[in-house]
Design an enzyme around this catalytic site. Sequence first.
Site, short mmCIF file in Angstrom:
data_model
loop_
_atom_site.label_atom_id
_atom_site.label_comp_id
_atom_site.label_asym_id
_atom_site.label_seq_id
_atom_site.Cartn_x
_atom_site.Cartn_y
_atom_site.Cartn_z
N GLY A 59 0.84 -1.19 0.00
CA GLY A 59 0.00 0.00 0.00
C GLY A 59 0.87 1.23 0.00
O GLY A 59 2.04 1.15 0.37
N CYS A 86 5.26 -6.08 1.64
CA CYS A 86 5.62 -4.67 1.74
C CYS A 86 4.87 -3.98 2.88
O CYS A 86 5.13 -4.28 4.04
CB CYS A 86 5.38 -4.00 0.38
N TYR A 87 3.92 -3.09 2.60
CA TYR A 87 3.17 -2.45 3.68
C TYR A 87 2.56 -3.50 4.60
O TYR A 87 2.54 -3.33 5.82
CB TYR A 87 2.07 -1.55 3.08
N HIS A 173 8.17 -7.57 -3.64
CA HIS A 173 6.89 -7.97 -4.27
C HIS A 173 7.03 -9.28 -5.04
O HIS A 173 7.44 -9.27 -6.20
CB HIS A 173 6.41 -6.85 -5.20
N GLU A 175 4.78 -10.94 -6.33
CA GLU A 175 3.73 -11.07 -7.35
C GLU A 175 4.13 -10.47 -8.69
O GLU A 175 3.50 -10.76 -9.71
CB GLU A 175 2.42 -10.43 -6.84
N ASP A 231 -17.95 -10.80 -22.14
CA ASP A 231 -18.38 -10.77 -20.74
C ASP A 231 -19.88 -10.96 -20.61
O ASP A 231 -20.36 -11.79 -19.83
CB ASP A 231 -18.02 -9.44 -20.07
N LYS A 386 -10.27 -10.86 -17.55
CA LYS A 386 -10.73 -11.15 -18.90
C LYS A 386 -10.26 -12.51 -19.41
O LYS A 386 -11.03 -13.26 -19.99
CB LYS A 386 -10.21 -10.05 -19.83
#
Length: 530
Positions: A59, A86-87, A173, A175, A231, A386
């Site tokens: 964050g 992180c945060y 991170h 990710e 969608d 998506k």
Amino acid sequence: MSDLKRPEMILVLDFGAQYSQLIARRVRENNVYCEIWPFNTPLGKIAALRPKGIIFSGGPASVYAPGAPRLDKKIFELGIPILGICYGMQLGALLLGGRVSPARSREYGHTQCRILNRTGLFAGLPPHLTVWMSHGDQVSKISGHFKPLARTETSPYSAIKHRKLPFYGVQFHPEVAHTHQGSKIIRNFLYTICKCSGQWRMKSYLTEAVNRIRQEVGSGKVVCGLSGGIDSVVTAVLIQRAIGRHLTCIFVDNGLLRQDEAKEVIRIFRKNLSIKLIFVDATERFLKKLKGVIDPEKKRKIIGHKFIEVFKAASQQLGRVDYLAQGTLYPDVIESGGAASFEGEPRPDVASGRGPTARIKSHHNVGGLPAQLKFKLVEPLKYLFKDEVRRLGRALELPDEFIKRQPFPGPGLAVRILGKITPERLAILRRADAVVREEITRSGLGDRLWQYFAILLPVSSVGVMGDERTYENTIALRIVESTDGMTADWARLPADLLQKISSRITGEVKGINRVVFDITSKPPGTIEWE
Ligand code: XMP
């Protein structure tokens, strides 16, 4: 949510990170279902969701800043493994007796990290890793309750683990793709620490989604707005699987569709699917309202409101309707500032219409419609990206004609005509856009592209055609690669192909004498120009 058995899941608590959605993707790529909830979701709700593990996202705040997002310390007593990123790591360390201070120098970008303990979270990893950092604060002291797991030159506690509680923290991170073996770290968290079984597949999601809709909707009548994009089609087909003839679709032509699009959508829909369909041509009504409007957000709002009006009138012909089905996707929720409902109730911190993520554009398929129509909402895709919807479409055995359609924004060509929207300018853009689509299809490169389209700019420039001076409009080409539309890169296309598109547009589309190619990634650009 219904009392139906939930899939095994990981909960991401979002502290306003840019990367929360990436965390969710990484988890699902590892066959574990994942949802993102705001950091201030009540503890009771978190416990009721029964996650196998929790990830605190990063964050932008500093943990000591006034108003910085906090959470109830009792979360560590739930017995659920937690990974703070992180945060999230700093907050966890602080709440459990450590100290956080501003780093001597801000760590940003690629950083070398030494792994001190190659078991658990770091099992199977090499002793040195290149990781991606982006932080100003760092954990500076750990109480005796923590064990350091990794360090960098400037940060002694790049990864930590609580000695008694199942709390792990990483300053970097895992990710993002820049962290080498980041996915392996996430995998270790899921499988070694949270003991997930990894049963989650699109097919299982499909069965669960159909059951959930059936339970939620019962014998209620459902109406679904169809745009022709994947969608809304996947939404409609899922709902039809669940409740059959109680579903009716409404397709509104807002006059802002691509060349022959309305005809084409109706043709594919009627040929492949046996779902009741009402078609409304509202071109005049939309264009009248948009006359003279140039502000992008104003265009979106007008189109959103008009759509509600037209849709409302069409649905009133159906007699009693209980539910509205929407093909809202996860990025729509994120990029509109999190303003979506969750299982009919507002998410705790988005009751104000704002989540922790900043609003980029008001995607018009989020919000508005349900409140006006007083229907209950069914949004079976709202946690999917998506590419996941495409996989779901395949699991539903939808024809390629739907699955391979490019994403097309709800406000249509209105956000691809910069400046005033007039029938003449729409006609110019439609012709130019058709050329782009034809040439990309012919080149066979369409499958690796996320979107390829034309934009009409309110810029005239001087040209020469034959012996004549021209002073005409400009078309920009936006052709991008992406996996989920959240980030994108401009496609490196063969020069010959670009040349062909350019000469066909300037030759065939009256009113255009210049074609430019957009070489901006997202971020910092967005995909659409408005
Ligand atoms: P941006 O322009 O925000 O677009 O980078 C990301 C993706 O979303 C599509 N898009 C929309 N889709 N309603 C939609 O259904 C909208 O209002 C909207 N605005 C953008 C865009 O085409 C791209 O694929």
